[in-house]
Scaffold this motif. Sequence first.
Motif, PDB file in Angstrom:
ATOM      1  N   ASP A   1       5.293   0.063   0.339  1.00 22.17           N
ATOM      2  CA  ASP A   1       5.464  -0.458   1.697  1.00 22.17           C
ATOM      3  C   ASP A   1       5.321  -1.978   1.684  1.00 22.17           C
ATOM      4  O   ASP A   1       4.329  -2.534   2.156  1.00 22.17           O
ATOM      5  CB  ASP A   1       4.442   0.177   2.633  1.00 22.17           C
ATOM      6  CG  ASP A   1       4.681  -0.217   4.084  1.00 22.17           C
ATOM      7  OD1 ASP A   1       5.761  -0.759   4.393  1.00 22.17           O
ATOM      8  OD2 ASP A   1       3.770   0.006   4.903  1.00 22.17           O
TER       9      ASP A   1
ATOM     10  N   GLY B   1       5.359  -3.532   5.268  1.00 22.00           N
ATOM     11  CA  GLY B   1       4.068  -3.340   5.927  1.00 22.00           C
ATOM     12  C   GLY B   1       3.031  -4.307   5.412  1.00 22.00           C
ATOM     13  O   GLY B   1       2.233  -4.865   6.191  1.00 22.00           O
TER      14      GLY B   1
ATOM     15  N   ARG C   1       1.233  -7.136   7.810  1.00 25.79           N
ATOM     16  CA  ARG C   1      -0.228  -7.230   7.952  1.00 25.79           C
ATOM     17  C   ARG C   1      -0.730  -8.615   7.576  1.00 25.79           C
ATOM     18  O   ARG C   1      -1.680  -9.136   8.184  1.00 25.79           O
ATOM     19  CB  ARG C   1      -0.907  -6.157   7.100  1.00 25.79           C
ATOM     20  CG  ARG C   1      -0.754  -4.742   7.644  1.00 25.79           C
ATOM     21  CD  ARG C   1      -1.587  -3.749   6.872  1.00 25.79           C
ATOM     22  NE  ARG C   1      -1.105  -3.554   5.519  1.00 25.79           N
ATOM     23  CZ  ARG C   1      -0.145  -2.695   5.164  1.00 25.79           C
ATOM     24  NH1 ARG C   1       0.450  -1.966   6.094  1.00 25.79           N
ATOM     25  NH2 ARG C   1       0.215  -2.559   3.904  1.00 25.79           N
TER      26      ARG C   1
END
Length: 546
Positions: free
Chosen positions: A486, A489, A493
């Motif tokens: 990921d 992701g 973040r």
Amino acid sequence: MPQATTTLLHALLLTALFACSTHASAASYLVKHCAELEGTEVPASVISLPTRGATILSASVVAAAAPKNRNGEYCRLVGVIKAQLDTTPDIRFEVNLPARWNGRALQMGGGGYNGVIVSGTEPTAFAPAASPLSTGYATFGSDSGHVGNSGRADFAMNDEAVINFGYGHLKKTHDVALALIIMGYGRKPEQTYFAGGSTGGREAFTVIERYPDDYDGVIANAPAINFSGVRLMGVKVGQAAYGTPGGFVGPAQQKRVFETVLQECDGLDGVVDGIVSNVEACREHEPQIVAQLRCANGQRPSLRDSCLSEAQLATLEILRDGFTLPYELAFGVTRYYGYNVFQGVDYSSGLGLGNSPVATQPLRFDANGYLFTQGDSYMKFFVTHDLRFNTLGFDVDQPGIYKSRLIDLSATVGAMNPDISEFIAHGGKLITMHGLADEVISPNQTIAFYHSLVEKYGQSIVDSFMRLYMVPGFQHGNGVFIPAWDELGALDRWVTMNIAPETLIGTDIASATNGRSRPLCRYPGFPKYLGKGNVNNAASFRCENP
């Protein structure tokens, strides 16, 4: 029916009615009025680089229940950005505006010589199955300004098309997409990202270097930076294979190289798993590997015996060493760094060195290898504009009348400018992944560029905005280990929550070993087996520096 004369200003006036409304009502309005955007014209004044504006050719709602749609409900916009000259192809693009928008936008890069629209409806490369569009990202991409991805690079006969391919399409598509996102939702994205691999990885570095304020975060996988360098590398490999008697390395020899390296180096990470993970330790074993490969006592290689002659070893050594030019390309570049030929690259699979001892006419990937075929195409279409040009007779070190052209192209397409201070000041974040067994784009070129950034800015500054992951066993889209992880992701973040990625986990999607996992280690680390535990589980490994 929508009117073709609808202008961007008129569309923006429509969105003003709900610009201050909730995300839900804005999205509801978007879906209801999506088709009205067909025929909308985006004026050239909205686009930072010279164009004749853009037009939305089609606008339609893709229903959540539509066949083969796994992205939920979204508004699909397809259009063209008009080139300055009638003789230059337009840039075809697609923008997808989800009904459930997460407030973020993602521009997706292409591959090879592009030539097909990046739809933005698929997962990013090496990502989990869910696409960014399905998770709420507004997505967009283009064909980079020409049609067709044959590897011949016919479009490069047109200088405006070369500029579009090099960098122009990135900014032009971004500006049009941003206008359409504002048109659709009544506001700008909170974060805008870019993600791409190979050519898309080069495009990722390009946007950092040229348009740093446009992006909050960037993913650059297997980046084809130093584009002139990798194409000249292909020329040199072709000259060694086909311009030197006996220099061609056949499929049997290619396979033997890989198998010999595995026998010598596979266990250097603590486990025999088909992956050369400790590449630096393997370099120390190179003399033994070459000795095992070399034909003994003047023996000549044959179909039955896959030993390598001195001429064949010389071809591999050119691949290993890369080259240094006696002149500078753009940004002071003089070198292309070589490949991990004797540390786990499998040239007998995928985009290898070819299977024909004769240079076919025209050259083909399968017969003559990817590197030489692309190098020859680069010389014919990009550099000389001469389809009869004899690449085998070209002197890379003394290019004569083509020197200035090589330098200009390296600036247009190369993405080698180490001055990314604006991206750093903007707070941008960068994640780069490259396979240590890449046979197409040298991973050592990516490592060298990383080191140039460390030298320029210092390790602490580079650590504040960049993560580099070098993956053992991974080639250029294939290999004995193909990581799924990921990445988007992790980037999101980092950007939104300031959670910097450290060791991550990659799940193998190679068919023979699907499902096993390994740590993805920050450079220069590699995954080392702990000596116990399931060898197919990342928890049984730790990241260790060479």
